[in-house]
Enzyme design. Sequence first.
Site, mmCIF file in Angstrom:
data_model
loop_
_atom_site.group_PDB
_atom_site.id
_atom_site.type_symbol
_atom_site.label_atom_id
_atom_site.label_comp_id
_atom_site.label_asym_id
_atom_site.label_seq_id
_atom_site.Cartn_x
_atom_site.Cartn_y
_atom_site.Cartn_z
ATOM 1 C CD GLU A 148 13.440 3.969 7.566
ATOM 2 O OE1 GLU A 148 13.517 4.832 8.474
ATOM 3 O OE2 GLU A 148 13.299 4.243 6.388
ATOM 4 C CB CYS A 183 13.528 8.720 7.548
ATOM 5 S SG CYS A 183 14.443 7.660 6.431
ATOM 6 C CE LYS A 203 -2.054 2.408 3.228
ATOM 7 N NZ LYS A 203 -1.816 3.734 2.622
#
Length: 504
Positions: free
Chosen positions: A276, A310, A201
């Site tokens: 993560e 990130c 997704k």
Amino acid sequence: MNDVTSIDRTQRPYSAAAQAFLARKPALFINNEWVASSHDQLLEVEDPSSGKVIGHVVDASDRDVDRAVAAARIAFDDGRWSGLPPMTRERTMIRLADLIEANADEFAELEAIDNGKPKGMAGAVDVPGAVSHIRFMAGWASKISGEVIPPYTMPAGQVFGYTVREPVGVCAQIVPWNFPLLMACLKIAPALAAGCTVVLKPAEQTSLTALRLADLIAEAGFPAGVVNVITGNGHTAGDRMVKHPDVDKIAFTGSTEIGKLINRNATDTLKHVTLELGGKSPVVILPDVDVAQAAPGAAGAIFFNSGQVCVAGSRLYAHRSIFDQVIEGVAATAPFWAPRASLDPDAHMGPLVSKEQFDRVMGYIEAGKRDGASVAVGGDAAPAAGGYYVNPTVLVDVNPQMSVVREEIFGPVVVAQRFDDLDEVAREANNTCYGLGAGVWTRDVAAMHRLAGKIKAGTVWGNCHAVIDTALPFGGYKESGVGREQGRQGIEAYLETKTVIIQM
Ligand code: ADP
């Protein structure tokens, strides 16, 4: 030449291929077919460079999710993928990588339109990165094996003990909007190499490239049901995936907040979970550096992908003796990083992905100013008729209590602080709930290793930042994640170990 006041941020026209893709009827990819949703709810696709709605995708219902999971379950249980010769799995994956490469320009454009990142960046980073993850992991398909292990407490020849590595099963893979294609491929590659089946997704903001990827999955020759792609909201479709009893593993990349929620929600069925998550990565610049090199490096660490990374180097620590020079050097890169429309060939940085993200980042900048931070450069939105452009921003006069220093902003905003010695900067670098990445800039090899040892982070970079390679493990300490992706450890995360003990 660096006149940023005259930048025209009007989005450029889309190619015919992109227009045709956007005009497709919204559908889900289940069992290698494009199928209609069980209900008629759609999500808008927005171009963040213009703020305009440019298409729609399905907002998957619970029934849609169940259908995709059932397809993956059946495809896993009957062994149509895991039972193939490893060579066939490898070659199918390589074909997928080749197909992505053959369509690289279209992928780069769709990513630019959907996410806002410059097409040039998507073409240089996202697409080749996606391809290399698949190629590297394809090689593992034929290199997964167990061991014959002699028992400790029994005489030789009495029992025969060995281990077998088996695919973990049906994997629900939920990816974020900052590197949509790259994250999708990074997720599916080890799962497929291991013999798992997948429901993928993409994030609700950026579904286009995952859908285009689905076309190529069918074309590459994966058996039906091995990879299923559904689009939809996280709190509905994503949540259904996480709680689904027929899913064996969740792999998630996204915010720490949602990662914690997913971890909790996966507990009832005790799924394997790889997370993560977020970061507030420090960049440490020691006094011996060539500032002319290190300052642009520190700027790239935060402004690349509009800081929506990130591992973004969002906390800059420069030694007191060179602090002012470093700040000047970072500020001097602002015209290079001035935000432009994603299809502008001169763009190095695009808009933020959405209005929500724009408001969030601007809110942090305002909070920083209110708390007493000074703006060394930027600190405002860039003028545009539409779209979500924030100028590259450096905040100084900050302290560790401020929200801009503590919290992940996920925008082109860096907070800069001075330090005097290594122990002090190591302490400050670790003064965070996160532990994803860290950058250290120095020519002093001993200092480099000392800091690499002291900083609690999944990856420490020396004289570079955010360099990622599919062969090298990636993941977080502390609240930045659970488990590792990439490299051998990335494959391990999709394998069970079965021990077989046979009395002779
Ligand atoms: P961000 O905060 O950066 O937008 P999120 O962590 O909210 O990122 O989203 C990352 C991914 O997680 C997206 O694909 C999103 O749809 C999904 N997601 C969000 N909430 C949930 C949830 N409760 N359960 C499962 N997936 C979710």
